[in-house]
Design a protein around this motif. Structure first.
Motif, PDB file in Angstrom:
ATOM      1  N   LEU A  11     -13.732   8.284   3.982  1.00 34.36           N
ATOM      2  CA  LEU A  11     -12.792   9.180   4.666  1.00 34.36           C
ATOM      3  C   LEU A  11     -13.262   9.494   6.087  1.00 34.36           C
ATOM      4  CD1 LEU A  11     -12.163  11.734   1.789  1.00 34.36           C
ATOM      5  CD2 LEU A  11     -11.004   9.581   2.282  1.00 34.36           C
ATOM      6  N   ILE A  35      -7.897   7.616  -4.448  1.00 31.51           N
ATOM      7  CA  ILE A  35      -8.065   7.594  -2.988  1.00 31.51           C
ATOM      8  C   ILE A  35      -8.421   6.184  -2.475  1.00 31.51           C
ATOM      9  CG2 ILE A  35      -9.435   8.494  -1.049  1.00 31.51           C
ATOM     10  CD1 ILE A  35      -9.424  11.239  -2.505  1.00 31.51           C
ATOM     11  N   LEU A  39      -5.985   3.883  -0.134  1.00 35.20           N
ATOM     12  CA  LEU A  39      -6.422   3.492   1.209  1.00 35.20           C
ATOM     13  C   LEU A  39      -6.347   1.972   1.394  1.00 35.20           C
ATOM     14  CD1 LEU A  39      -9.453   5.881   1.887  1.00 35.20           C
ATOM     15  CD2 LEU A  39      -7.214   5.883   3.016  1.00 35.20           C
ATOM     16  N   GLU A  40      -6.517   1.237   0.317  1.00 32.65           N
ATOM     17  CA  GLU A  40      -6.378  -0.223   0.396  1.00 32.65           C
ATOM     18  C   GLU A  40      -4.928  -0.635   0.589  1.00 32.65           C
ATOM     19  OE1 GLU A  40      -8.098  -2.587  -2.821  1.00 32.65           O
ATOM     20  OE2 GLU A  40      -9.772  -1.150  -2.867  1.00 32.65           O
ATOM     21  N   PRO A  61      -5.470  10.235   1.332  1.00 32.27           N
ATOM     22  CA  PRO A  61      -5.209   8.913   1.916  1.00 32.27           C
ATOM     23  C   PRO A  61      -3.957   8.891   2.790  1.00 32.27           C
ATOM     24  CG  PRO A  61      -5.021   8.852  -0.496  1.00 32.27           C
ATOM     25  CD  PRO A  61      -5.552  10.181  -0.139  1.00 32.27           C
ATOM     26  N   GLN A  64      -4.929  10.097   6.132  1.00 31.95           N
ATOM     27  CA  GLN A  64      -5.778   9.132   6.827  1.00 31.95           C
ATOM     28  C   GLN A  64      -4.971   7.945   7.352  1.00 31.95           C
ATOM     29  OE1 GLN A  64      -9.661   9.154   5.817  1.00 31.95           O
ATOM     30  NE2 GLN A  64     -10.087   6.970   6.010  1.00 31.95           N
ATOM     31  N   LYS A  65      -3.875   7.654   6.685  1.00 34.17           N
ATOM     32  CA  LYS A  65      -3.062   6.506   7.103  1.00 34.17           C
ATOM     33  C   LYS A  65      -2.064   6.854   8.201  1.00 34.17           C
ATOM     34  CE  LYS A  65      -1.261   3.859   4.088  1.00 34.17           C
ATOM     35  NZ  LYS A  65      -0.304   3.698   2.981  1.00 34.17           N
TER      36      LYS A  65
END
Ligand code: ADP
Ligand code: MG
Length: 528
Positions: A11, A35, A39-40, A61, A64-65
């Motif tokens: 993260l 998570i 994220l992948e 996630p 974060q994206k």
């Protein structure tokens, strides 16, 4: 999966900081699994019970994206209710606390649409909304989906239960094909699987098994109680355990209303929450509960879904849930954030079997307990008061009180022990009348078990009208007149039904009262 921590989940430092700030020590099991997968960029099906941290599992996630420089809409989270949309938005905003340039907006029905449109125009990248309202905005083209990269369906089973299937499908049809679709649900009934098949690609299934689901620090008890005694038993348990906040679950809206009135009548601070209430009313109730002004929330399953208040120390299943899964949802309202929690279930008659089935299904043990007697209640009250007394003696200046007692001892025949005992009795609220076993009026012939039928020796011949009876009963006892049930008037006498919880007060208050200037006698009716 050992030693999983937020640092090694990949993260960004802003999120790690926010998570620490929120007091999360380590990712919950569903977070640890969901998570990295999210994220992948994988499509995801997440199954875990209430209270397992699903919001952050997709919220982290998702944040974060999001590209903060791109002011277009990038993510949509769909939730079943307005309360949940607000709650999820709040949690995600907390997670985004140290990130810059990210705008999160809850969108739901009942809110002024013009205001929403204005907010939407100012560069919102993430919306958390109810399906109906989100679809509405899509139609109006006040939200544009062309930059959208992630859709999350939160509490998918509940959204389907609430009839949002078509709306959800319409939304999923209207978003870019190459988005990531993530679905969270506590249960996986067939319609959910159909949606995942139709709208997800190679979805990874992440399931937190039942064993991890049952919340370990909840003590679960059950009591065999006759329906008509539930109110009394609930009161006793509330008095014995004195939970800071509690949630009482009923299966119907009507029962919620009845119970709230009964609890208020008994002097508890209770409020109800159910689907028939206006949104502002609900907001007010929840606010009162969060702030502790109301310490007992009486609710139906749907209304209470997702309620997330950490200080709930007890959950009562006033009615056993109709669905085994609901049991887990319900007791998940307590024992949150590492606190202790207790659950108390009332069963009557054959419901014991239903309870056994719940135990099997949830792989949990629910212990039978004896209904506490009034003596038990009294003893606990006394213990609690004496604990308070210890504290007061140790920490407060009692000089002037001592003088008052000394004075009393010197000017009466009583000892300090007599006086202390009288005070204790007073504090415990155990003056004579209260100590009577007051809940069994027997069968007075009222149709509704919640009502007691009273007999009054005055009737039509005395030119008394039903209004006079209502006026007298309500006026003398302080019971709201609208709670009075059927009134049957005969020439020389009248039957009137009042809620069971008020019956004693009414009898008490009417002892010396007059109706239309006439002295009356009033008593519980004999059945037939
Ligand atoms: P769910 O959606 O699975 O019912 P929530 O996302 O509402 O659960 O989370 C329940 C509570 O647990 C919230 O108060 C949330 O802030 C808290 N929580 C979430 N993740 C963690 C964690 N890793 N550690 C401690 N508390 C957490
Ligand atoms: Mg949730």
């Amino acid at each position: 999966m050992e030693n999983m921590n937020f640092e090694n989940l990949g993260l960004c430092p802003e999120i790690v900081k926010a998570v620490k700030h929120m007091g999360f020590e380590e990712p919950s099991p569903i977070q640890a699994k969901a998570i990295p997968a999210m994220l992948e960029g994988k499509d995801l099906i997440g199954q875990a019970q209430t209270g397992t941290g699903k919001t952050a599992a997709f919220g982290i996630p998702l944040l974060q994206k999001i590209d903060p420089k791109n002011k277009k809409l990038q993510g949509v989270v769909l939730c079943p209710t307005r309360e949940l949309a607000i709650q999820v938005a709040e949690e995600i905003r907390n997670l985004a606390k140290y990130m810059h340039g990210i705008k999160v907006l809850p969108i739901y029905g009942g809110q002024e649409i013009v205001k929403q449109i204005r907010s939407l125009k100012s560069g919102t990248q993430l919306i958390i909304g109810t399906p109906g309202r989100v679809m509405d905005h899509m139609r109006r083209k006040t939200i544009k989906m062309d930059h959208l990269h992630t859709v999350v369906l939160d509490e998918a089973d509940e959204m389907l239960n609430m009839g949002f299937r078509e709306d959800i499908e319409t939304i999923l049809e209207g978003v870019p094909q190459d988005r990531q679709t993530v679905l969270f649900s506590a249960t996986m009934p067939k319609p959910i699987l159909e949606i995942t098949k139709k709208y997800q690609r190679n979805a990874e299934v992440i399931k937190v098994t039942k064993k991890e689901l049952t919340v370990p620090n909840i003590e679960q008890f059950y009591y065999e109680v006759k329906p008509k005694n539930k109110e009394e038993v609930l009161s006793r348990l509330l008095d014995i355990y004195t939970p800071k906040l509690s949630v009482v679950f009923c299966n119907t809206k009507k029962q919620v209303d009845l119970l709230v009135n009964a609890l208020l009548g008994r002097g508890y601070f209770a409020a109800g929450l159910h689907g028939d209430m206006k949104q502002e009313q609900r907001d007010r109730v929840m606010q009162g509960f969060r702030s502790g002004k109301t310490d007992i929330l009486v609710a139906t399953d749907v209304a209470a879904r997702g309620i997330d208040v950490d200080e709930v120390e007890a959950v009562f299943n006033y009615d056993l849930p109709q669905d085994d899964e609901y049991y887990v949802h319900r007791i998940g309202r307590t024992g949150r954030a590492g606190r202790i929690g207790r659950s108390f279930s009332f069963v009557s008659g054959k419901e014991v079997y239903k309870l056994k089935e719940i135990q099997r299904y949830c792989k949990t043990k629910i212990y039978a307990q004896k209904v506490p007697s009034l003596d038990d209640v009294a003893n606990t009250k006394i213990e609690n008061i004496l604990d308070d007394v210890d504290r007061i003696i140790e920490s407060e200046d009692l000089t002037s009180m001592m003088e008052a007692i000394e004075n009393k001892v010197n000017h009466s025949d009583y000892t300090a022990m007599d006086i202390a005992a009288a005070f204790l009795q007073m504090c415990a609220g155990m003056t004579k009348e209260d100590a009577e076993d007051e809940f069994d009026f027997g069968d007075t012939g009222a149709e509704d078990p919640g009502m007691v039928r009273l007999f009054i020796n005055i009737g039509k011949k005395q030119r008394v009208r039903p209004g006079d009876i209502v006026g007298a009963l309500a006026g003398e006892s302080g019971m709201p007149g609208k709670l009075i049930g059927t009134i049957d008037m005969f020439d020389k006498y009248t039957f009137v039904e009042v809620p069971r919880e008020y019956a004693k007060d009414v009898l008490e208050a009417m002892k010396h009262a007059k109706i239309k200037g006439k002295t009356i006698a009033i008593e519980p009716a004999n059945q037939k």
